[in-house]
Enzyme design. Structure first.
Site, PDB file in Angstrom:
ATOM      1  N   LEU A  55       1.960  14.538 -12.862  1.00  0.00           N
ATOM      2  CA  LEU A  55       2.729  13.516 -13.561  1.00  0.00           C
ATOM      3  C   LEU A  55       1.843  12.538 -14.325  1.00  0.00           C
ATOM      4  CD1 LEU A  55       5.601  12.746 -11.018  1.00  0.00           C
ATOM      5  CD2 LEU A  55       5.584  14.316 -12.964  1.00  0.00           C
ATOM      6  N   ASP A  79      -6.644  19.433  -6.111  1.00  0.00           N
ATOM      7  CA  ASP A  79      -6.304  20.389  -7.160  1.00  0.00           C
ATOM      8  C   ASP A  79      -6.925  20.017  -8.498  1.00  0.00           C
ATOM      9  OD1 ASP A  79      -4.742  22.721  -8.171  1.00  0.00           O
ATOM     10  OD2 ASP A  79      -3.962  21.134  -9.456  1.00  0.00           O
ATOM     11  N   HIS A 108      -1.589  28.094  -6.741  1.00  0.00           N
ATOM     12  CA  HIS A 108      -1.578  29.020  -7.882  1.00  0.00           C
ATOM     13  C   HIS A 108      -2.350  30.336  -7.669  1.00  0.00           C
ATOM     14  CE1 HIS A 108      -5.201  26.668  -8.455  1.00  0.00           C
ATOM     15  NE2 HIS A 108      -4.572  25.672  -9.032  1.00  0.00           N
ATOM     16  N   ASN A 127      -5.899  27.135 -15.605  1.00  0.00           N
ATOM     17  CA  ASN A 127      -6.791  27.338 -14.456  1.00  0.00           C
ATOM     18  C   ASN A 127      -5.949  27.532 -13.202  1.00  0.00           C
ATOM     19  OD1 ASN A 127      -8.688  27.227 -12.422  1.00  0.00           O
ATOM     20  ND2 ASN A 127      -9.547  25.266 -13.011  1.00  0.00           N
ATOM     21  N   ASP A 140       2.823  23.993 -11.357  1.00  0.00           N
ATOM     22  CA  ASP A 140       1.546  23.507 -11.877  1.00  0.00           C
ATOM     23  C   ASP A 140       1.757  22.891 -13.253  1.00  0.00           C
ATOM     24  OD1 ASP A 140      -1.097  22.834 -12.070  1.00  0.00           O
ATOM     25  OD2 ASP A 140      -1.857  24.869 -12.309  1.00  0.00           O
ATOM     26  N   HIS A 175      -0.635  17.901 -21.546  1.00  0.00           N
ATOM     27  CA  HIS A 175      -1.871  17.452 -22.183  1.00  0.00           C
ATOM     28  C   HIS A 175      -1.575  16.869 -23.557  1.00  0.00           C
ATOM     29  CE1 HIS A 175      -4.685  18.843 -19.192  1.00  0.00           C
ATOM     30  NE2 HIS A 175      -4.197  20.066 -19.232  1.00  0.00           N
TER      31      HIS A 175
END
Length: 432
Positions: free
Chosen positions: A63, A154, A234, A280, A307, A311
Site C-alpha cells: 500500500l 518481503d 510468491h 520479483n 503481491d 509504481h
C-alpha cells in the site's frame, strides 16, 4: 438497523438461487429465492443468479503508505481492494519508514480503520530496516493495538540462516507467522529475468530457480526444528512446489501463496523489453506456470496473494535494468483466477473461496474472515458475476499507479458488490 437483502444469489455458485438477509453486520437468514421480505429501509441487491462468496483476503499487498504516496495510499489501495472483492488485506512492511516498530504498524492500522473500505492488517518487518542484520521488535508489534499477525521482509530475503532461525523461534512464542521472500541473494546478483534460453537470447542476466528453491528448503528445515509456522511468498518454480510437497509430507507447518501473474504470464512476455513485465520473482517458463496451477488446485500451494505493487511512471517507463519490479493486482486477481483456474476446470467457485478467502484467513488467524456462508456468520461477502467480461485499462483502476501487465486484455468475471461487515464497500464498479 443496517439491513441488506441479496436477492437470488447462488452460494458458492452451487444449487438454486437464494435470498440472503444481512442485518447489523451478520448474515441473519438465508432462504429460498423470493421468500425473504426486506424491511422498508433495507437495501436490495438483485443478484440474478450470480455467485456469492466470502470476501477475499490478500496476504500480500503493498500500500506504500507511509513514504510513497505518489504511487499508492491506503485510501486508493483500499478502494482497489474493495473493487476487487477483498474485505481484508495485509500491507507489507517495505514502507518509508519501514514498518519495523509499533509506531509505524499502528499508524497503518489506524489509517486503514479511518478509510474503512477493507480491514488493513499491517505486516511487521522481520529485521530492522529490512537490512537482514538485527531482528525487529516483533513482540511489541504483535502486542500493539495493530495486533500484527504476519512478519516479512518481503522485497528482501532474510538470508542469514541464524537470524531466520531466531525469528522462527520467537514467532512460536508470539503465535505469529513468518513469511519469507525466498531469494538467495548471492545467486541473483545482477539478475534480470528467469534463467533459461529466452533470457540468454534476449541478453538478460539469468535468475536461477535454485535461488528460490534453496531458501524454501532451508527454511522448511528451520521451521521444523523450531516448531514454527512458515509462509512462503510468491512461489514461482516447479522445484519449489516439489520442496513444499516434501515438507508438507513430513508434517512441517508451511503454507505458500502464488500470485495471479505467476498463474498466467510467462517469460515470453520479455521479448518486448517492456518493464511492466518486470517482477520479483521473475515471470517463469510455461512449464512452471502449469505446475503453479496444478499445485494450487491440489492444495500444495495454499492460496492466491496478489503481491499488488504499484509504481510511479518514472520507475516503470525506463530501461529494463533500471525499472522497479512489481505490478498491480488487486482489481484483476479474481479475473485471472477465473481465467486460469475456473475456465479450465481446475477449480470450481467453492475452490475459489478456498484459495482466495478461507485458506488465507486461516493462515493469518482472522476469525471473522473466510467464514462459511451461513446464518450467524459475519457478512464479509463478495458477489461475483461469472458471465461478465471486461477490458483492463490501467488508467481506470483505483490505484494511483497504472502499471498493469494486463492492459487491453479481455478478462472474465467481475465483482458486482463487496460487503464488509454488512456494509456495501463497492457496487457495480463504484466505491460505496
Amino acid at each position: 438497523m443496517n439491513e441488506i437483502v441479496i436477492r437470488g444469489a447462488r452460494l458458492y455458485g452451487e444449487g438454486d438461487p437464494v435470498d440472503v438477509h444481512v442485518a447489523d453486520g451478520t448474515i441473519a437468514t438465508i432462504g429460498e429465492a423470493g421468500t425473504v421480505t426486506p424491511g422498508e429501509d433495507a437495501e436490495v441487491i438483485e443478484a440474478r443468479g450470480q455467485v456469492l462468496l466470502p470476501g477475499f483476503v490478500d496476504l500480500h499487498t503493498h500500500l506504500r503508505e507511509p513514504g510513497r504516496e505518489d504511487t499508492e495510499t491506503i485510501d486508493s489501495g483500499s478502494a482497489a481492494a474493495a473493487l476487487g472483492g477483498y474485505t481484508a488485506v495485509f500491507a507489507m512492511a517495505n514502507t518509508d519508514p519501514v514498518a519495523d516498530n509499533a509506531v509505524v504498524v499502528e499508524h497503518v492500522w489506524r489509517r486503514g480503520r479511518e478509510v474503512g473500505l477493507v480491514d488493513v492488517h499491517p505486516v511487521g518487518a522481520v529485521t530492522v530496516g529490512l537490512k537482514g542484520e538485527k531482528l525487529a521488535e516483533m513482540g511489541t508489534m504483535a502486542k500493539s493495538v495493530a495486533g500484527v499477525r504476519l512478519f516479512s521482509d518481503d522485497g528482501r530475503c532474510v538470508a542469514d540462516p541464524l537470524l531466520m532461525r531466531r525469528a522462527l523461534e520467537y514467532s512460536t512464542a508470539l503465535g505469529v507467522v513468518v513469511a519469507q521472500h525466498a531469494e538467495e541473494p548471492r545467486l541473483t546478483v545482477g539478475a534480470q529475468a528467469h534463467e533459461g534460453e529466452r533470457a540468454a537470447r534476449l541478453g538478460y542476466t539469468g535468475w536461477p530457480s535454485s535461488a528460490e528453491e534453496s531458501i524454501v528448503a532451508r527454511d522448511c528445515v528451520l521451521a521444523r526444528h523450531a516448531g514454527a509456522r512458515l509462509h512462503i511468498c510468491h512461489v514461482s518454480t516447479t522445484g519449489t512446489v516439489d520442496v513444499l510437497g516434501w515438507a508438507k509430507g513430513l508434517g512441517i507447518d508451511v503454507s505458500a501463496e502464488v500470485t495471479p501473474h505467476h498463474l498466467l504470464l510467462t517469460d515470453e512476455r520479455l521479448a518486448t523489453y517492456d518493464p511492466v513485465n518486470k517482477v520479483n520473482p521473475p515471470l517463469r517458463a510455461g512449464a512452471d506456470v502449469e505446475r503453479m496451477r496444478r499445485a494450487l488446485a491440489d492444495g500444495v500451494i495454499d492460496c492466491v496473494a496478489t503481491d499488488h505493487a504499484p509504481h510511479a511512471v518514472q520507475d516503470k517507463d525506463c530501461e529494463w535494468a533500471a525499472a522497479r519490479p512489481g505490478m498491480l493486482g488487486l482489481q484483476t486477481a479474481l479475473s485471472i483466477v477465473a481465467e486460469t483456474m475456473v475456465r479450465p476446470g481446475l477449480l470450481d467457485w467453492r475452490g475459489v473461496a478456498r484459495v482466495m478467502s478461507e485458506r488465507p484467513a486461516e493462515i493469518a488467524g482472522l476469525p471473522d474472515q473466510g467464514r462459511p456462508l451461513a446464518a450467524g456468520e459475519p457478512a464479509n461477502l463478495v458477489l461475483v458475476d461469472p458471465d461478465a467480461e471486461w477490458t483492463v485499462r490501467g488508467a481506470e483502476l483505483a490505484s494511483v499507479a497504472a502499471n498493469t501487465p494486463y492492459e487491453g486484455m479481455r478478462l472474465p468475471a467481475m465483482v458486482s458488490a463487496t460487503l464488509l461487515r454488512g456494509r456495501i464497500t463497492s457496487r457495480e464498479g463504484k466505491i460505496g
